[in-house]
Every structure is written in C-alpha cells, then in structure tokens.
Design a protein around this motif. Structure first.
Motif, PDB file in Angstrom:
ATOM      1  N   PHE A 372       0.837  -1.205   0.000  1.00 11.38           N
ATOM      2  CA  PHE A 372       0.000   0.000   0.000  1.00 11.38           C
ATOM      3  C   PHE A 372       0.868   1.251   0.000  1.00 11.38           C
ATOM      4  CE2 PHE A 372       0.642  -1.191   4.476  1.00 11.38           C
ATOM      5  CZ  PHE A 372       1.073   0.000   5.043  1.00 11.38           C
ATOM      6  N   THR A 373       0.209   2.354  -0.275  1.00  7.26           N
ATOM      7  CA  THR A 373       0.812   3.669  -0.102  1.00  7.26           C
ATOM      8  C   THR A 373       0.059   4.399   0.999  1.00  7.26           C
ATOM      9  OG1 THR A 373      -0.627   4.624  -1.804  1.00  7.26           O
ATOM     10  CG2 THR A 373       1.539   3.806  -2.517  1.00  7.26           C
ATOM     11  N   THR A 374       0.653   5.472   1.515  1.00  6.67           N
ATOM     12  CA  THR A 374       0.012   6.207   2.601  1.00  6.67           C
ATOM     13  C   THR A 374      -0.207   7.661   2.219  1.00  6.67           C
ATOM     14  OG1 THR A 374       2.072   6.890   3.672  1.00  6.67           O
ATOM     15  CG2 THR A 374       1.151   4.755   4.315  1.00  6.67           C
ATOM     16  N   SER A 375      -1.214   8.246   2.833  1.00  8.61           N
ATOM     17  CA  SER A 375      -1.450   9.684   2.750  1.00  8.61           C
ATOM     18  C   SER A 375      -2.039  10.130   4.079  1.00  8.61           C
ATOM     19  CB  SER A 375      -2.394  10.026   1.590  1.00  8.61           C
ATOM     20  OG  SER A 375      -3.630   9.347   1.729  1.00  8.61           O
ATOM     21  N   ALA A 376      -2.074  11.431   4.297  1.00  5.77           N
ATOM     22  CA  ALA A 376      -2.498  11.956   5.597  1.00  5.77           C
ATOM     23  C   ALA A 376      -3.770  12.779   5.485  1.00  5.77           C
ATOM     24  CB  ALA A 376      -1.392  12.808   6.200  1.00  5.77           C
ATOM     25  N   ASP A 377      -4.630  12.637   6.461  1.00  8.72           N
ATOM     26  CA  ASP A 377      -5.756  13.550   6.661  1.00  8.72           C
ATOM     27  C   ASP A 377      -5.405  14.356   7.904  1.00  8.72           C
ATOM     28  OD1 ASP A 377      -8.057  14.871   7.306  1.00  8.72           O
ATOM     29  OD2 ASP A 377      -9.365  13.107   7.315  1.00  8.72           O
ATOM     30  N   ASP A 378      -4.693  15.454   7.700  1.00  2.00           N
ATOM     31  CA  ASP A 378      -4.195  16.222   8.845  1.00  2.00           C
ATOM     32  C   ASP A 378      -5.300  16.930   9.606  1.00  2.00           C
ATOM     33  OD1 ASP A 378      -1.442  15.601   8.507  1.00  2.00           O
ATOM     34  OD2 ASP A 378      -1.330  17.014   6.838  1.00  2.00           O
ATOM     35  N   THR A 379      -6.388  17.235   8.916  1.00  2.00           N
ATOM     36  CA  THR A 379      -7.498  17.914   9.593  1.00  2.00           C
ATOM     37  C   THR A 379      -8.076  17.039  10.694  1.00  2.00           C
ATOM     38  OG1 THR A 379      -8.055  19.135   7.589  1.00  2.00           O
ATOM     39  CG2 THR A 379      -9.761  18.967   9.292  1.00  2.00           C
ATOM     40  N   ASN A 380      -8.264  15.753  10.377  1.00  2.00           N
ATOM     41  CA  ASN A 380      -8.861  14.819  11.338  1.00  2.00           C
ATOM     42  C   ASN A 380      -7.836  13.923  12.016  1.00  2.00           C
ATOM     43  OD1 ASN A 380     -11.777  15.405  10.922  1.00  2.00           O
ATOM     44  ND2 ASN A 380     -11.292  14.775   8.818  1.00  2.00           N
ATOM     45  N   LYS A 381      -6.542  14.135  11.705  1.00  2.00           N
ATOM     46  CA  LYS A 381      -5.441  13.392  12.314  1.00  2.00           C
ATOM     47  C   LYS A 381      -5.577  11.885  12.067  1.00  2.00           C
ATOM     48  CE  LYS A 381      -4.422  16.890  15.801  1.00  2.00           C
ATOM     49  NZ  LYS A 381      -4.069  17.177  17.206  1.00  2.00           N
ATOM     50  N   ARG A 382      -5.689  11.543  10.787  1.00  2.00           N
ATOM     51  CA  ARG A 382      -5.819  10.138  10.385  1.00  2.00           C
ATOM     52  C   ARG A 382      -4.805   9.812   9.301  1.00  2.00           C
ATOM     53  NH1 ARG A 382     -12.233  10.836   9.037  1.00  2.00           N
ATOM     54  NH2 ARG A 382     -12.952  11.370  11.148  1.00  2.00           N
ATOM     55  N   ILE A 383      -4.468   8.532   9.206  1.00  2.00           N
ATOM     56  CA  ILE A 383      -3.642   8.030   8.115  1.00  2.00           C
ATOM     57  C   ILE A 383      -4.521   7.214   7.181  1.00  2.00           C
ATOM     58  CG2 ILE A 383      -2.938   5.913   9.323  1.00  2.00           C
ATOM     59  CD1 ILE A 383      -0.172   6.266   8.003  1.00  2.00           C
ATOM     60  N   ILE A 384      -4.278   7.325   5.893  1.00  2.00           N
ATOM     61  CA  ILE A 384      -5.072   6.602   4.896  1.00  2.00           C
ATOM     62  C   ILE A 384      -4.166   5.633   4.153  1.00  2.00           C
ATOM     63  CG2 ILE A 384      -6.515   6.815   2.822  1.00  2.00           C
ATOM     64  CD1 ILE A 384      -7.154   9.708   3.804  1.00  2.00           C
ATOM     65  N   LEU A 385      -4.540   4.369   4.148  1.00  2.00           N
ATOM     66  CA  LEU A 385      -3.806   3.340   3.407  1.00  2.00           C
ATOM     67  C   LEU A 385      -4.528   3.100   2.088  1.00  2.00           C
ATOM     68  CD1 LEU A 385      -3.100   0.681   6.224  1.00  2.00           C
ATOM     69  CD2 LEU A 385      -2.033   2.919   5.842  1.00  2.00           C
ATOM     70  N   THR A 386      -3.769   3.107   1.000  1.00  2.00           N
ATOM     71  CA  THR A 386      -4.354   2.917  -0.333  1.00  2.00           C
ATOM     72  C   THR A 386      -3.756   1.680  -0.983  1.00  2.00           C
ATOM     73  OG1 THR A 386      -4.655   5.308  -0.582  1.00  2.00           O
ATOM     74  CG2 THR A 386      -4.743   3.978  -2.595  1.00  2.00           C
ATOM     75  N   HIS A 387      -4.610   0.820  -1.484  1.00  2.00           N
ATOM     76  CA  HIS A 387      -4.196  -0.447  -2.100  1.00  2.00           C
ATOM     77  C   HIS A 387      -3.207  -0.234  -3.238  1.00  2.00           C
ATOM     78  CE1 HIS A 387      -4.436  -4.222  -4.319  1.00  2.00           C
ATOM     79  NE2 HIS A 387      -4.779  -3.517  -5.400  1.00  2.00           N
ATOM     80  N   ASP A 388      -2.194  -1.101  -3.291  1.00  2.00           N
ATOM     81  CA  ASP A 388      -1.260  -1.119  -4.408  1.00  2.00           C
ATOM     82  C   ASP A 388      -1.276  -2.488  -5.094  1.00  2.00           C
ATOM     83  OD1 ASP A 388       0.772  -0.429  -6.192  1.00  2.00           O
ATOM     84  OD2 ASP A 388       2.336  -1.104  -4.815  1.00  2.00           O
ATOM     85  N   SER A 389      -0.950  -3.542  -4.326  1.00  2.00           N
ATOM     86  CA  SER A 389      -0.906  -4.885  -4.934  1.00  2.00           C
ATOM     87  C   SER A 389      -0.824  -5.948  -3.837  1.00  2.00           C
ATOM     88  CB  SER A 389       0.316  -5.012  -5.857  1.00  2.00           C
ATOM     89  OG  SER A 389       1.517  -4.811  -5.101  1.00  2.00           O
ATOM     90  N   TRP A 390      -1.026  -7.193  -4.262  1.00  2.00           N
ATOM     91  CA  TRP A 390      -0.831  -8.351  -3.383  1.00  2.00           C
ATOM     92  C   TRP A 390       0.313  -9.198  -3.939  1.00  2.00           C
ATOM     93  CZ3 TRP A 390      -3.336  -9.884   1.137  1.00  2.00           C
ATOM     94  CH2 TRP A 390      -4.493  -9.169   1.492  1.00  2.00           C
ATOM     95  N   ASP A 391       1.098  -9.824  -3.042  1.00  2.00           N
ATOM     96  CA  ASP A 391       2.097 -10.793  -3.509  1.00  2.00           C
ATOM     97  C   ASP A 391       2.330 -11.841  -2.433  1.00  2.00           C
ATOM     98  OD1 ASP A 391       4.776 -10.373  -1.962  1.00  2.00           O
ATOM     99  OD2 ASP A 391       4.175  -8.326  -2.470  1.00  2.00           O
ATOM    100  N   ASN A 392       3.024 -12.893  -2.818  1.00  2.00           N
ATOM    101  CA  ASN A 392       3.329 -13.979  -1.880  1.00  2.00           C
ATOM    102  C   ASN A 392       4.818 -14.042  -1.541  1.00  2.00           C
ATOM    103  OD1 ASN A 392       4.486 -15.015  -4.172  1.00  2.00           O
ATOM    104  ND2 ASN A 392       3.010 -16.708  -4.422  1.00  2.00           N
ATOM    105  N   GLY A 393       5.527 -12.977  -1.837  1.00  2.00           N
ATOM    106  CA  GLY A 393       6.956 -12.926  -1.577  1.00  2.00           C
ATOM    107  C   GLY A 393       7.800 -13.160  -2.800  1.00  2.00           C
ATOM    108  N   SER A 394       7.180 -13.714  -3.815  1.00  2.00           N
ATOM    109  CA  SER A 394       7.935 -13.969  -5.042  1.00  2.00           C
ATOM    110  C   SER A 394       7.178 -13.557  -6.299  1.00  2.00           C
ATOM    111  CB  SER A 394       8.310 -15.459  -5.140  1.00  2.00           C
ATOM    112  OG  SER A 394       7.142 -16.267  -5.119  1.00  2.00           O
ATOM    113  N   ALA A 395       5.854 -13.423  -6.215  1.00  2.00           N
ATOM    114  CA  ALA A 395       5.067 -13.057  -7.393  1.00  2.00           C
ATOM    115  C   ALA A 395       3.785 -12.368  -6.949  1.00  2.00           C
ATOM    116  CB  ALA A 395       4.738 -14.294  -8.212  1.00  2.00           C
ATOM    117  N   TYR A 396       3.246 -11.531  -7.836  1.00  2.00           N
ATOM    118  CA  TYR A 396       1.954 -10.909  -7.570  1.00  2.00           C
ATOM    119  C   TYR A 396       0.860 -11.979  -7.590  1.00  2.00           C
ATOM    120  CZ  TYR A 396       4.202  -6.403  -8.327  1.00  2.00           C
ATOM    121  OH  TYR A 396       5.021  -5.302  -8.221  1.00  2.00           O
TER     122      TYR A 396
END
Length: 448
Positions: A372-396
């Motif tokens: 995932f990637t992260t971004s901030a909601d500084d107004t409400n003091k929250r962190i937002i996680l955004t989906h990037d991908s899934w993998d098993n350590g060797s492949a998506y």
C-alpha cells in the motif's frame, strides 16, 4: 496536724484504694468469664443461626481482587443438614447446584464450602482469564473467615487474601433473575451497533471531568484515565453485573460521595450512578476518540521504518481489541485448516520493501503481503492506506478472498487513527492501537 491524725487519714486512703481495686477486679472477671473456646463456640452458633435465618438465602457479589478482576454474583441457600444450594453468574451456567458446607473452628470461625460447587471456579489455579494470572486462577477462595454482622449483613474475609465478602439477604427475584446478569454483560461489552468509544463522565454538581473508559470482558475489569491536561485522576474498577446495571469496586468517588451502583439506560447504552446534590457518574458512548493524537505522523512517508504487529496469542484478548475486529478475524480463520490459522497481522511502514501488511499463518502456510501507499488527513489526524498490490513474496497474486472483509477495514477511505497507548501488555514493547474512523474496528499491536 498531730502524727496520729496523719496515720488515720493515710490508713483511710489505703482502705479506699483497696476497695476500689477489688471492685475493678470483679468487673474484669465478669469481662473474661468466658473461655476462648466458649467464645468461639458462641460465634459458631451465631453464624449457623444467621446462615439459616434468611428465607431465600444469601447473595454475595464476590470481588476476589478489585485491582485486576471484577465481581461474581453468588447465591446461597443453606440447610440444617450441612448442604447448600448455590448458583452464580461466573459463566452462562446459572443453574442451581447442591453441595456441602461446614462451619469450622480454628483461630476463628469460618464458613467453608467443603465439596465442589460454583464458588470453587474462582479458586482453581489452572482456570485463569489472562496470562498474568497463570497458576493463580481468579484469586478466589472457598473458606470465608467470620467477622460478625452489620445492618443485617454477614461479614466475611477470604482466608486466601483477606478480601471482604458481604452476604446480604437474597430475594426470590435474585434467584429468578440471575440469568439477566449475563444479558447485562452484553450491554457492558457493547454491541457493534453502538459507537466504539466510551468515556466516564463525573460531576460534583458544578464541575465536570471526563475520563477514557475501556472494559475487559474476560476479567470484568475497567480502566478510566483522565483526558484533561494537569488532572491525573484515574478510576480502575472491578465490574459486577446486576439485572438492572452494574456494581463497581472500588466505588467511584465524586464530590466526597462513593458511587458504586450504576443503572443501565437501553436508549443510549449508558450506565449512571446518582448521588445527592447533583453528584453523578456516567459511563456513555462517544462517536470519536476522546483524545486524537498526532501519532499517525510517525508512520507517513519519509519517516524511519515502523513495524507494528497484532500477535494473536497475546493481543486477541486485549481490552483494546474490539469485538468487531475479532468477529472479522474469526470469520477469516474459519475458512482455514485447523493447523493454519492467522498468527500475526504485521504492518510495515517505510521498510526497504515499501509499505505492506503481512498476514502470517501457522502450520507452514506461507505469508501473503498487501502492499500500500500512505497519505495523511491532517485535519482529522488520520492516516489513509491505499491499495497497491498483493504478492506472496515472489510473485503478484490475486487478493485472497478469505481475507477480504478483514483486510478491507485497514483500507477504509476515511482513514485510521493510530495511537501510542500508555499501557503495556505482557512485554515492554510499546502498544499502538489501529482504529477505524467510521465503525467499531480496532486492533491492538506491538511496536517491533
């Protein structure tokens, strides 16, 4: 004065002192005309008469140790033949069972439950609610030392640790409504339909103070700490259930008054204890955390690596792990073979491999990773996680279907609250809670 007169007055004084001494000795003899054995036998008779005197027996809310555990209601109906009928709200089994008791003589008189019954569940060392009480059980006892009677109550102290137990006269309703204590337990735990956050609010008639409130159902214990800067009062209390609310020990002291009986209001899920002169204490819900910290900033891009981990064996039962989280967690585990359950949910921020959640399993099942990637909601003091991908350590890989409902909560578009807690659990690692901003999802993690 003539010498003979001096002797006369001196003799009179000595005579008066002697007679007074004789009278005092007579009084002392009357005070101690009973032997220790006689006095103890009288106490035994007194206790036996009291135990048999109540038509519907006796009720005791037994707080075995109100610094770590709550109260367990027990009902007793004693019989002349040395048997006792007993029921309790220790668990879902509120049926009545018969066993034996004895009034025993030692250095003092004691009531001892001599054959196994519900009271013994609190004293079994191999039956413990949390790891910290391993080999200690629920710290209870089945031998109560007799300390007399007061206002119609029988006063005992546990032989094990000196905890006071008071027997009050039971009613027919106490027996009939005992199962309702466990209905009330669910109200104390709180349903998923209620907000996740709770507070204890006190007022002395003029000044109001607010405290956070967390409750552990496995120990029946609540912790409340002031959220006000410069006001360091805390209320930590054991909780016992009643058909209409809860009783707490130690009592919440407000404005010099001790409040211990809280009445439940089903309309808003609150519990209120009312004193006089406007004094009251109320446990109620809040739609957001009482304290919103800047701790989320430590996890944003550009910060040093941070790793937090929910470890099932240690944190599933943590009081800050919500019922809703456990419901989703259990549902995911239910799809897996018995030997391959989730052992950890480990979240990496700013690692050499980026940001990702690792789901780790037992039984040799390989981990899966949600990047995932992260971004901030500084107004409400929250962190937002955004989906990037899934993998098993060797492949998506495609997103694992069995994890979807659990995993989706970490990716709530409204964001998450991250909070470094003041308490520790079993180890010295810092504790961080991860909490949804829109529902009752909250997990407890160690900082690794």
């Amino acid at each position: 004065m003539k010498i003979k007169n001096i002797y006369k007055y001196l003799f009179a004084a000595i005579l008066i002192l002697h007679l007074s001494s004789c009278n005092n000795n007579t009084d002392a003899d009357q005070l101690f005309d009973e032997t220790p054995t006689t006095r103890i036998n009288n106490q035994k008779s007194e206790l036996n008469t009291a135990l048999l005197s109540s038509q519907f027996g006796w009720k005791a809310v037994y707080f075995t140790d109100n610094t770590v555990l709550g109260g367990y209601t027990h009902l007793f109906k004693f019989a002349q033949d040395g048997t006792v009928e007993m029921a309790s709200d220790f668990d879902a089994d509120t049926n009545v069972y018969k066993s034996e008791y004895a009034i025993q003589l030692g250095s003092t008189v004691s009531l001892t439950f001599t054959t196994k019954n519900r009271i013994h569940l609190l004293s079994e060392s191999d039956n413990y609610p949390i790891p910290a009480l391993r080999a200690k059980g629920y710290l209870g006892d089945f031998q109560f030392l007799y300390y007399g009677q007061e206002n119609g109550e029988i006063i005992f102290k546990a032989n094990r640790n000196g905890t006071e137990i008071r027997f009050v006269k039971a009613t027919a309703d106490d027996w009939a409504k005992l199962p309702q204590n466990l209905v009330m337990e669910q109200n104390v735990i709180g349903s998923d339909d209620r907000p996740l956050f709770r507070l204890l609010e006190t007022t002395d008639g003029t000044t109001t103070h607010k405290f956070d409130f967390s409750f552990s159902e496995v120990t029946r214990f609540a912790e409340s700490n002031s959220i006000e800067t410069g006001y360091s009062i805390s209320y930590n209390m054991g909780v016992g259930y009643t058909p209409t609310g809860i009783v707490v020990s130690p009592a919440v002291e407000v404005g010099g008054q001790k409040l211990s009986n809280f009445v439940y209001n089903d309309a808003d899920g609150s519990f209120t204890a009312t004193g006089t002169g406007g004094v009251k204490a109320e446990i109620k819900y809040s739609n957001k955390p009482l304290i919103i910290t800047d701790d989320y900033k430590n996890f944003l891009d550009g910060k040093p690596q941070m790793v937090i981990s929910f470890i099932t064996a240690n944190l599933y039962t943590a009081p800050t792990t919500s019922t809703y989280f456990k419901t989703l967690f259990d549902a995911a585990n239910a799809t897996l073979p018995a030997n391959q359950k989730i052992t950890r949910i480990q979240i990496y921020f700013n690692s050499a491999f980026g940001n990702y959640i690792e789901y780790r399993f037992a039984g040799g099942r390989p981990s899966v990773y949600h990047n995932f990637t992260t971004s901030a909601d500084d107004t409400n003091k929250r962190i937002i996680l955004t989906h990037d991908s899934w993998d098993n350590g060797s492949a998506y890989i495609p997103a694992p279907a069995f994890l979807k409902n659990l995993d989706d909560e970490f990716f709530n578009a409204a964001g998450l609250y991250l909070k470094k807690e003041a308490f520790k659990i079993q180890f010295t690692n810092n504790i961080y809670t991860v909490t949804s901003s829109t529902n009752n999802f909250r997990t407890t993690t160690y900082q690794l």
